[in-house]
Design a protein around this motif. Sequence first.
Motif, PDB file in Angstrom:
ATOM      1  N   PHE A 383     -24.263  32.572  62.607  1.00  0.00           N
ATOM      2  CA  PHE A 383     -25.635  31.394  61.692  1.00  0.00           C
ATOM      3  C   PHE A 383     -26.917  31.319  62.476  1.00  0.00           C
ATOM      4  CE2 PHE A 383     -23.022  27.599  62.552  1.00  0.00           C
ATOM      5  CZ  PHE A 383     -24.341  26.779  62.403  1.00  0.00           C
ATOM      6  N   TYR A 406     -32.745  29.982  57.071  1.00  0.00           N
ATOM      7  CA  TYR A 406     -31.092  29.824  57.347  1.00  0.00           C
ATOM      8  C   TYR A 406     -30.754  31.209  57.291  1.00  0.00           C
ATOM      9  CZ  TYR A 406     -26.259  29.534  56.408  1.00  0.00           C
ATOM     10  OH  TYR A 406     -24.763  30.124  57.116  1.00  0.00           O
ATOM     11  N   GLY A 408     -27.143  33.579  57.721  1.00  0.00           N
ATOM     12  CA  GLY A 408     -26.089  33.949  58.142  1.00  0.00           C
ATOM     13  C   GLY A 408     -25.623  35.526  57.929  1.00  0.00           C
ATOM     14  N   TYR A 422     -20.436  36.006  58.623  1.00  0.00           N
ATOM     15  CA  TYR A 422     -20.234  34.988  59.231  1.00  0.00           C
ATOM     16  C   TYR A 422     -19.140  34.271  57.892  1.00  0.00           C
ATOM     17  CZ  TYR A 422     -20.848  29.553  59.804  1.00  0.00           C
ATOM     18  OH  TYR A 422     -20.561  28.629  60.102  1.00  0.00           O
ATOM     19  N   SER A 424     -18.392  30.508  57.323  1.00  0.00           N
ATOM     20  CA  SER A 424     -19.089  29.246  56.858  1.00  0.00           C
ATOM     21  C   SER A 424     -17.751  28.416  56.914  1.00  0.00           C
ATOM     22  CB  SER A 424     -19.731  28.616  55.809  1.00  0.00           C
ATOM     23  OG  SER A 424     -19.440  29.447  54.064  1.00  0.00           O
ATOM     24  N   GLN A 442     -22.975  33.187  53.469  1.00  0.00           N
ATOM     25  CA  GLN A 442     -22.194  33.992  53.749  1.00  0.00           C
ATOM     26  C   GLN A 442     -23.341  35.212  54.069  1.00  0.00           C
ATOM     27  OE1 GLN A 442     -17.869  32.293  53.733  1.00  0.00           O
ATOM     28  NE2 GLN A 442     -18.239  34.789  53.416  1.00  0.00           N
TER      29      GLN A 442
END
Length: 551
Positions: A383, A406, A408, A422, A424, A442
């Motif tokens: 991320f 952001y 991810g 990903y 988290s 995610q």
Amino acid sequence: MIVRAVRNKRPTNLEEHVICGNYELENIPSEPFVLLQTRKMPQLKGTPMFTRHTILSLNLVIALLILSPLQAKAGEQECCIEPGNSCCDTDSCCEIFGEKSTWFSFLSNDDPWLALPKNRQIGCSDFKFSTGGALRYRYINEVNRLRPPGAIRTDYNQWRFTPFFELDYKDSIKGYVKAIDADTFGEDFPILPIDENRWDLLEAYVDARVLSLKNGDVRLRYGRQVLLYGKQRTVSPLGWANTFRNFEGLRGYYQGKDWNIDAFSVRPLNGAARGVLFNTNSLDTPDQSNLFSGVYLTKKKFQDVGSLDLYWLWSNEREQRLNRQDGNRHTFGARVYGKKEIADGCTEDVCRTWTWDVEGAMQFGNDFYITTPGVQLDVYSGFFTTELTHTWNKVTWSPMIKGLFYYGSGDSNVNDNRSGTYYSMYPLGHAYWGLIDNFSGQNLIDYSLQGSVKPSKKLTLLSAFHYFTKAQAEDAIYNIAGAGLGLTGPAGEAAGEKIGTELDLLATYKVNKNLTLQAGYFWFWYGNAVENSALNRDDANQVYFLANYTF
């Protein structure tokens, strides 16, 4: 013989700001887990749906109201202190109810309603003790969130009481116990693991100094505890949830002049920490299949850009969970953050402030997510996020504006033997991915613009706009519990990448340092990734009110 001690100023309240469970940030929340528990709520004849625990709690509040105004005339109180004991604090015993305590004096000043002792010496010994707690009530009304049991409208009430006691010997060894009574009532759907935990131990540990160095101490902590690292993007106590999130195990830490070093090895406890199947009425036990370990380093002054965090986190789940991203994963991450204050040319007062926060991590290992039992997926994920904030300190209402991005990662091919999604871990998702709590970070891209103003010293108004898309169209949408939803593979790609947009409005009023009131209204407009799948539903909204009191 008795001498009279005049009431002194109330001791400082050391309870941290936990209205949203965020010990660093303000006005932000989160919520995991999809495991359900059904139960039949007892109903009292002629009354609404209340549990017996709720009635007992109301009785407790009434009892405290009766006790709170106890005081002697003229603001004084008789204290049994023998003369000649110069090593004892002759004023401290009169502080327990505060100065000029009246029925509602706590509403107009910083004196706690029931000020319990903090760092109080026991007689003339080397022992000190502290006690206190927090009491929180929350009402939520929501429609069509991405949570079980589906597209519904529901409202419910939550209560949480967390008293604590700490005993300290010369700051060399401490014992700490915090209990929790978290209840959800009036609900018309199965509760989640983050909703309820009746009369349990939230924290119970021993903390000891094992080495004194020039610039700081090395300490060990063993037992039941909460964890908080960085800006809570990977590890958070999740105080926004009604139950918090806790672990059990060993933690060692050093806090020095230039560096903070922290290492831990723990197992999840309650459902909010993805522990074993939760039981709201029995003592939480560690999940023996899951080991969570890591090292977190902080360099307090890094070049000219602020501070630097470096970390390694290892999450090892030995039980195959085909509906969750977890497995055996190593996360290597870094964070750079700081601020720059710009002074007025004439008065040298700070007129504007820039703050920045950049964090990213890579994740490697293996997983069993949606595979044939025994077949592992190789994990390559990560991320990245950045925040830039500007505050006008001298302008009326002190306006603030923030930009947030952001990313991810998601899986570009759900049919091969690799996973790019990903995981988290244990974040405070509400702080970053929308206050309505639809996502876990995610397979997610979030573009956000936020702003706030302070019409008064005690009132803060915040608004935030989010635009959400999938990082990879073939991967699922992951809700706040980390459960994969919607279409995947070619069907997911055909459905589209746009998840939706969100608008959040939040008002926080700090009556004083102990009592905080908060209310929010949030809207979510779903995009084609939801509308073109079995998740299709009308747009979502949520309203809530929260009152949090610490003592």
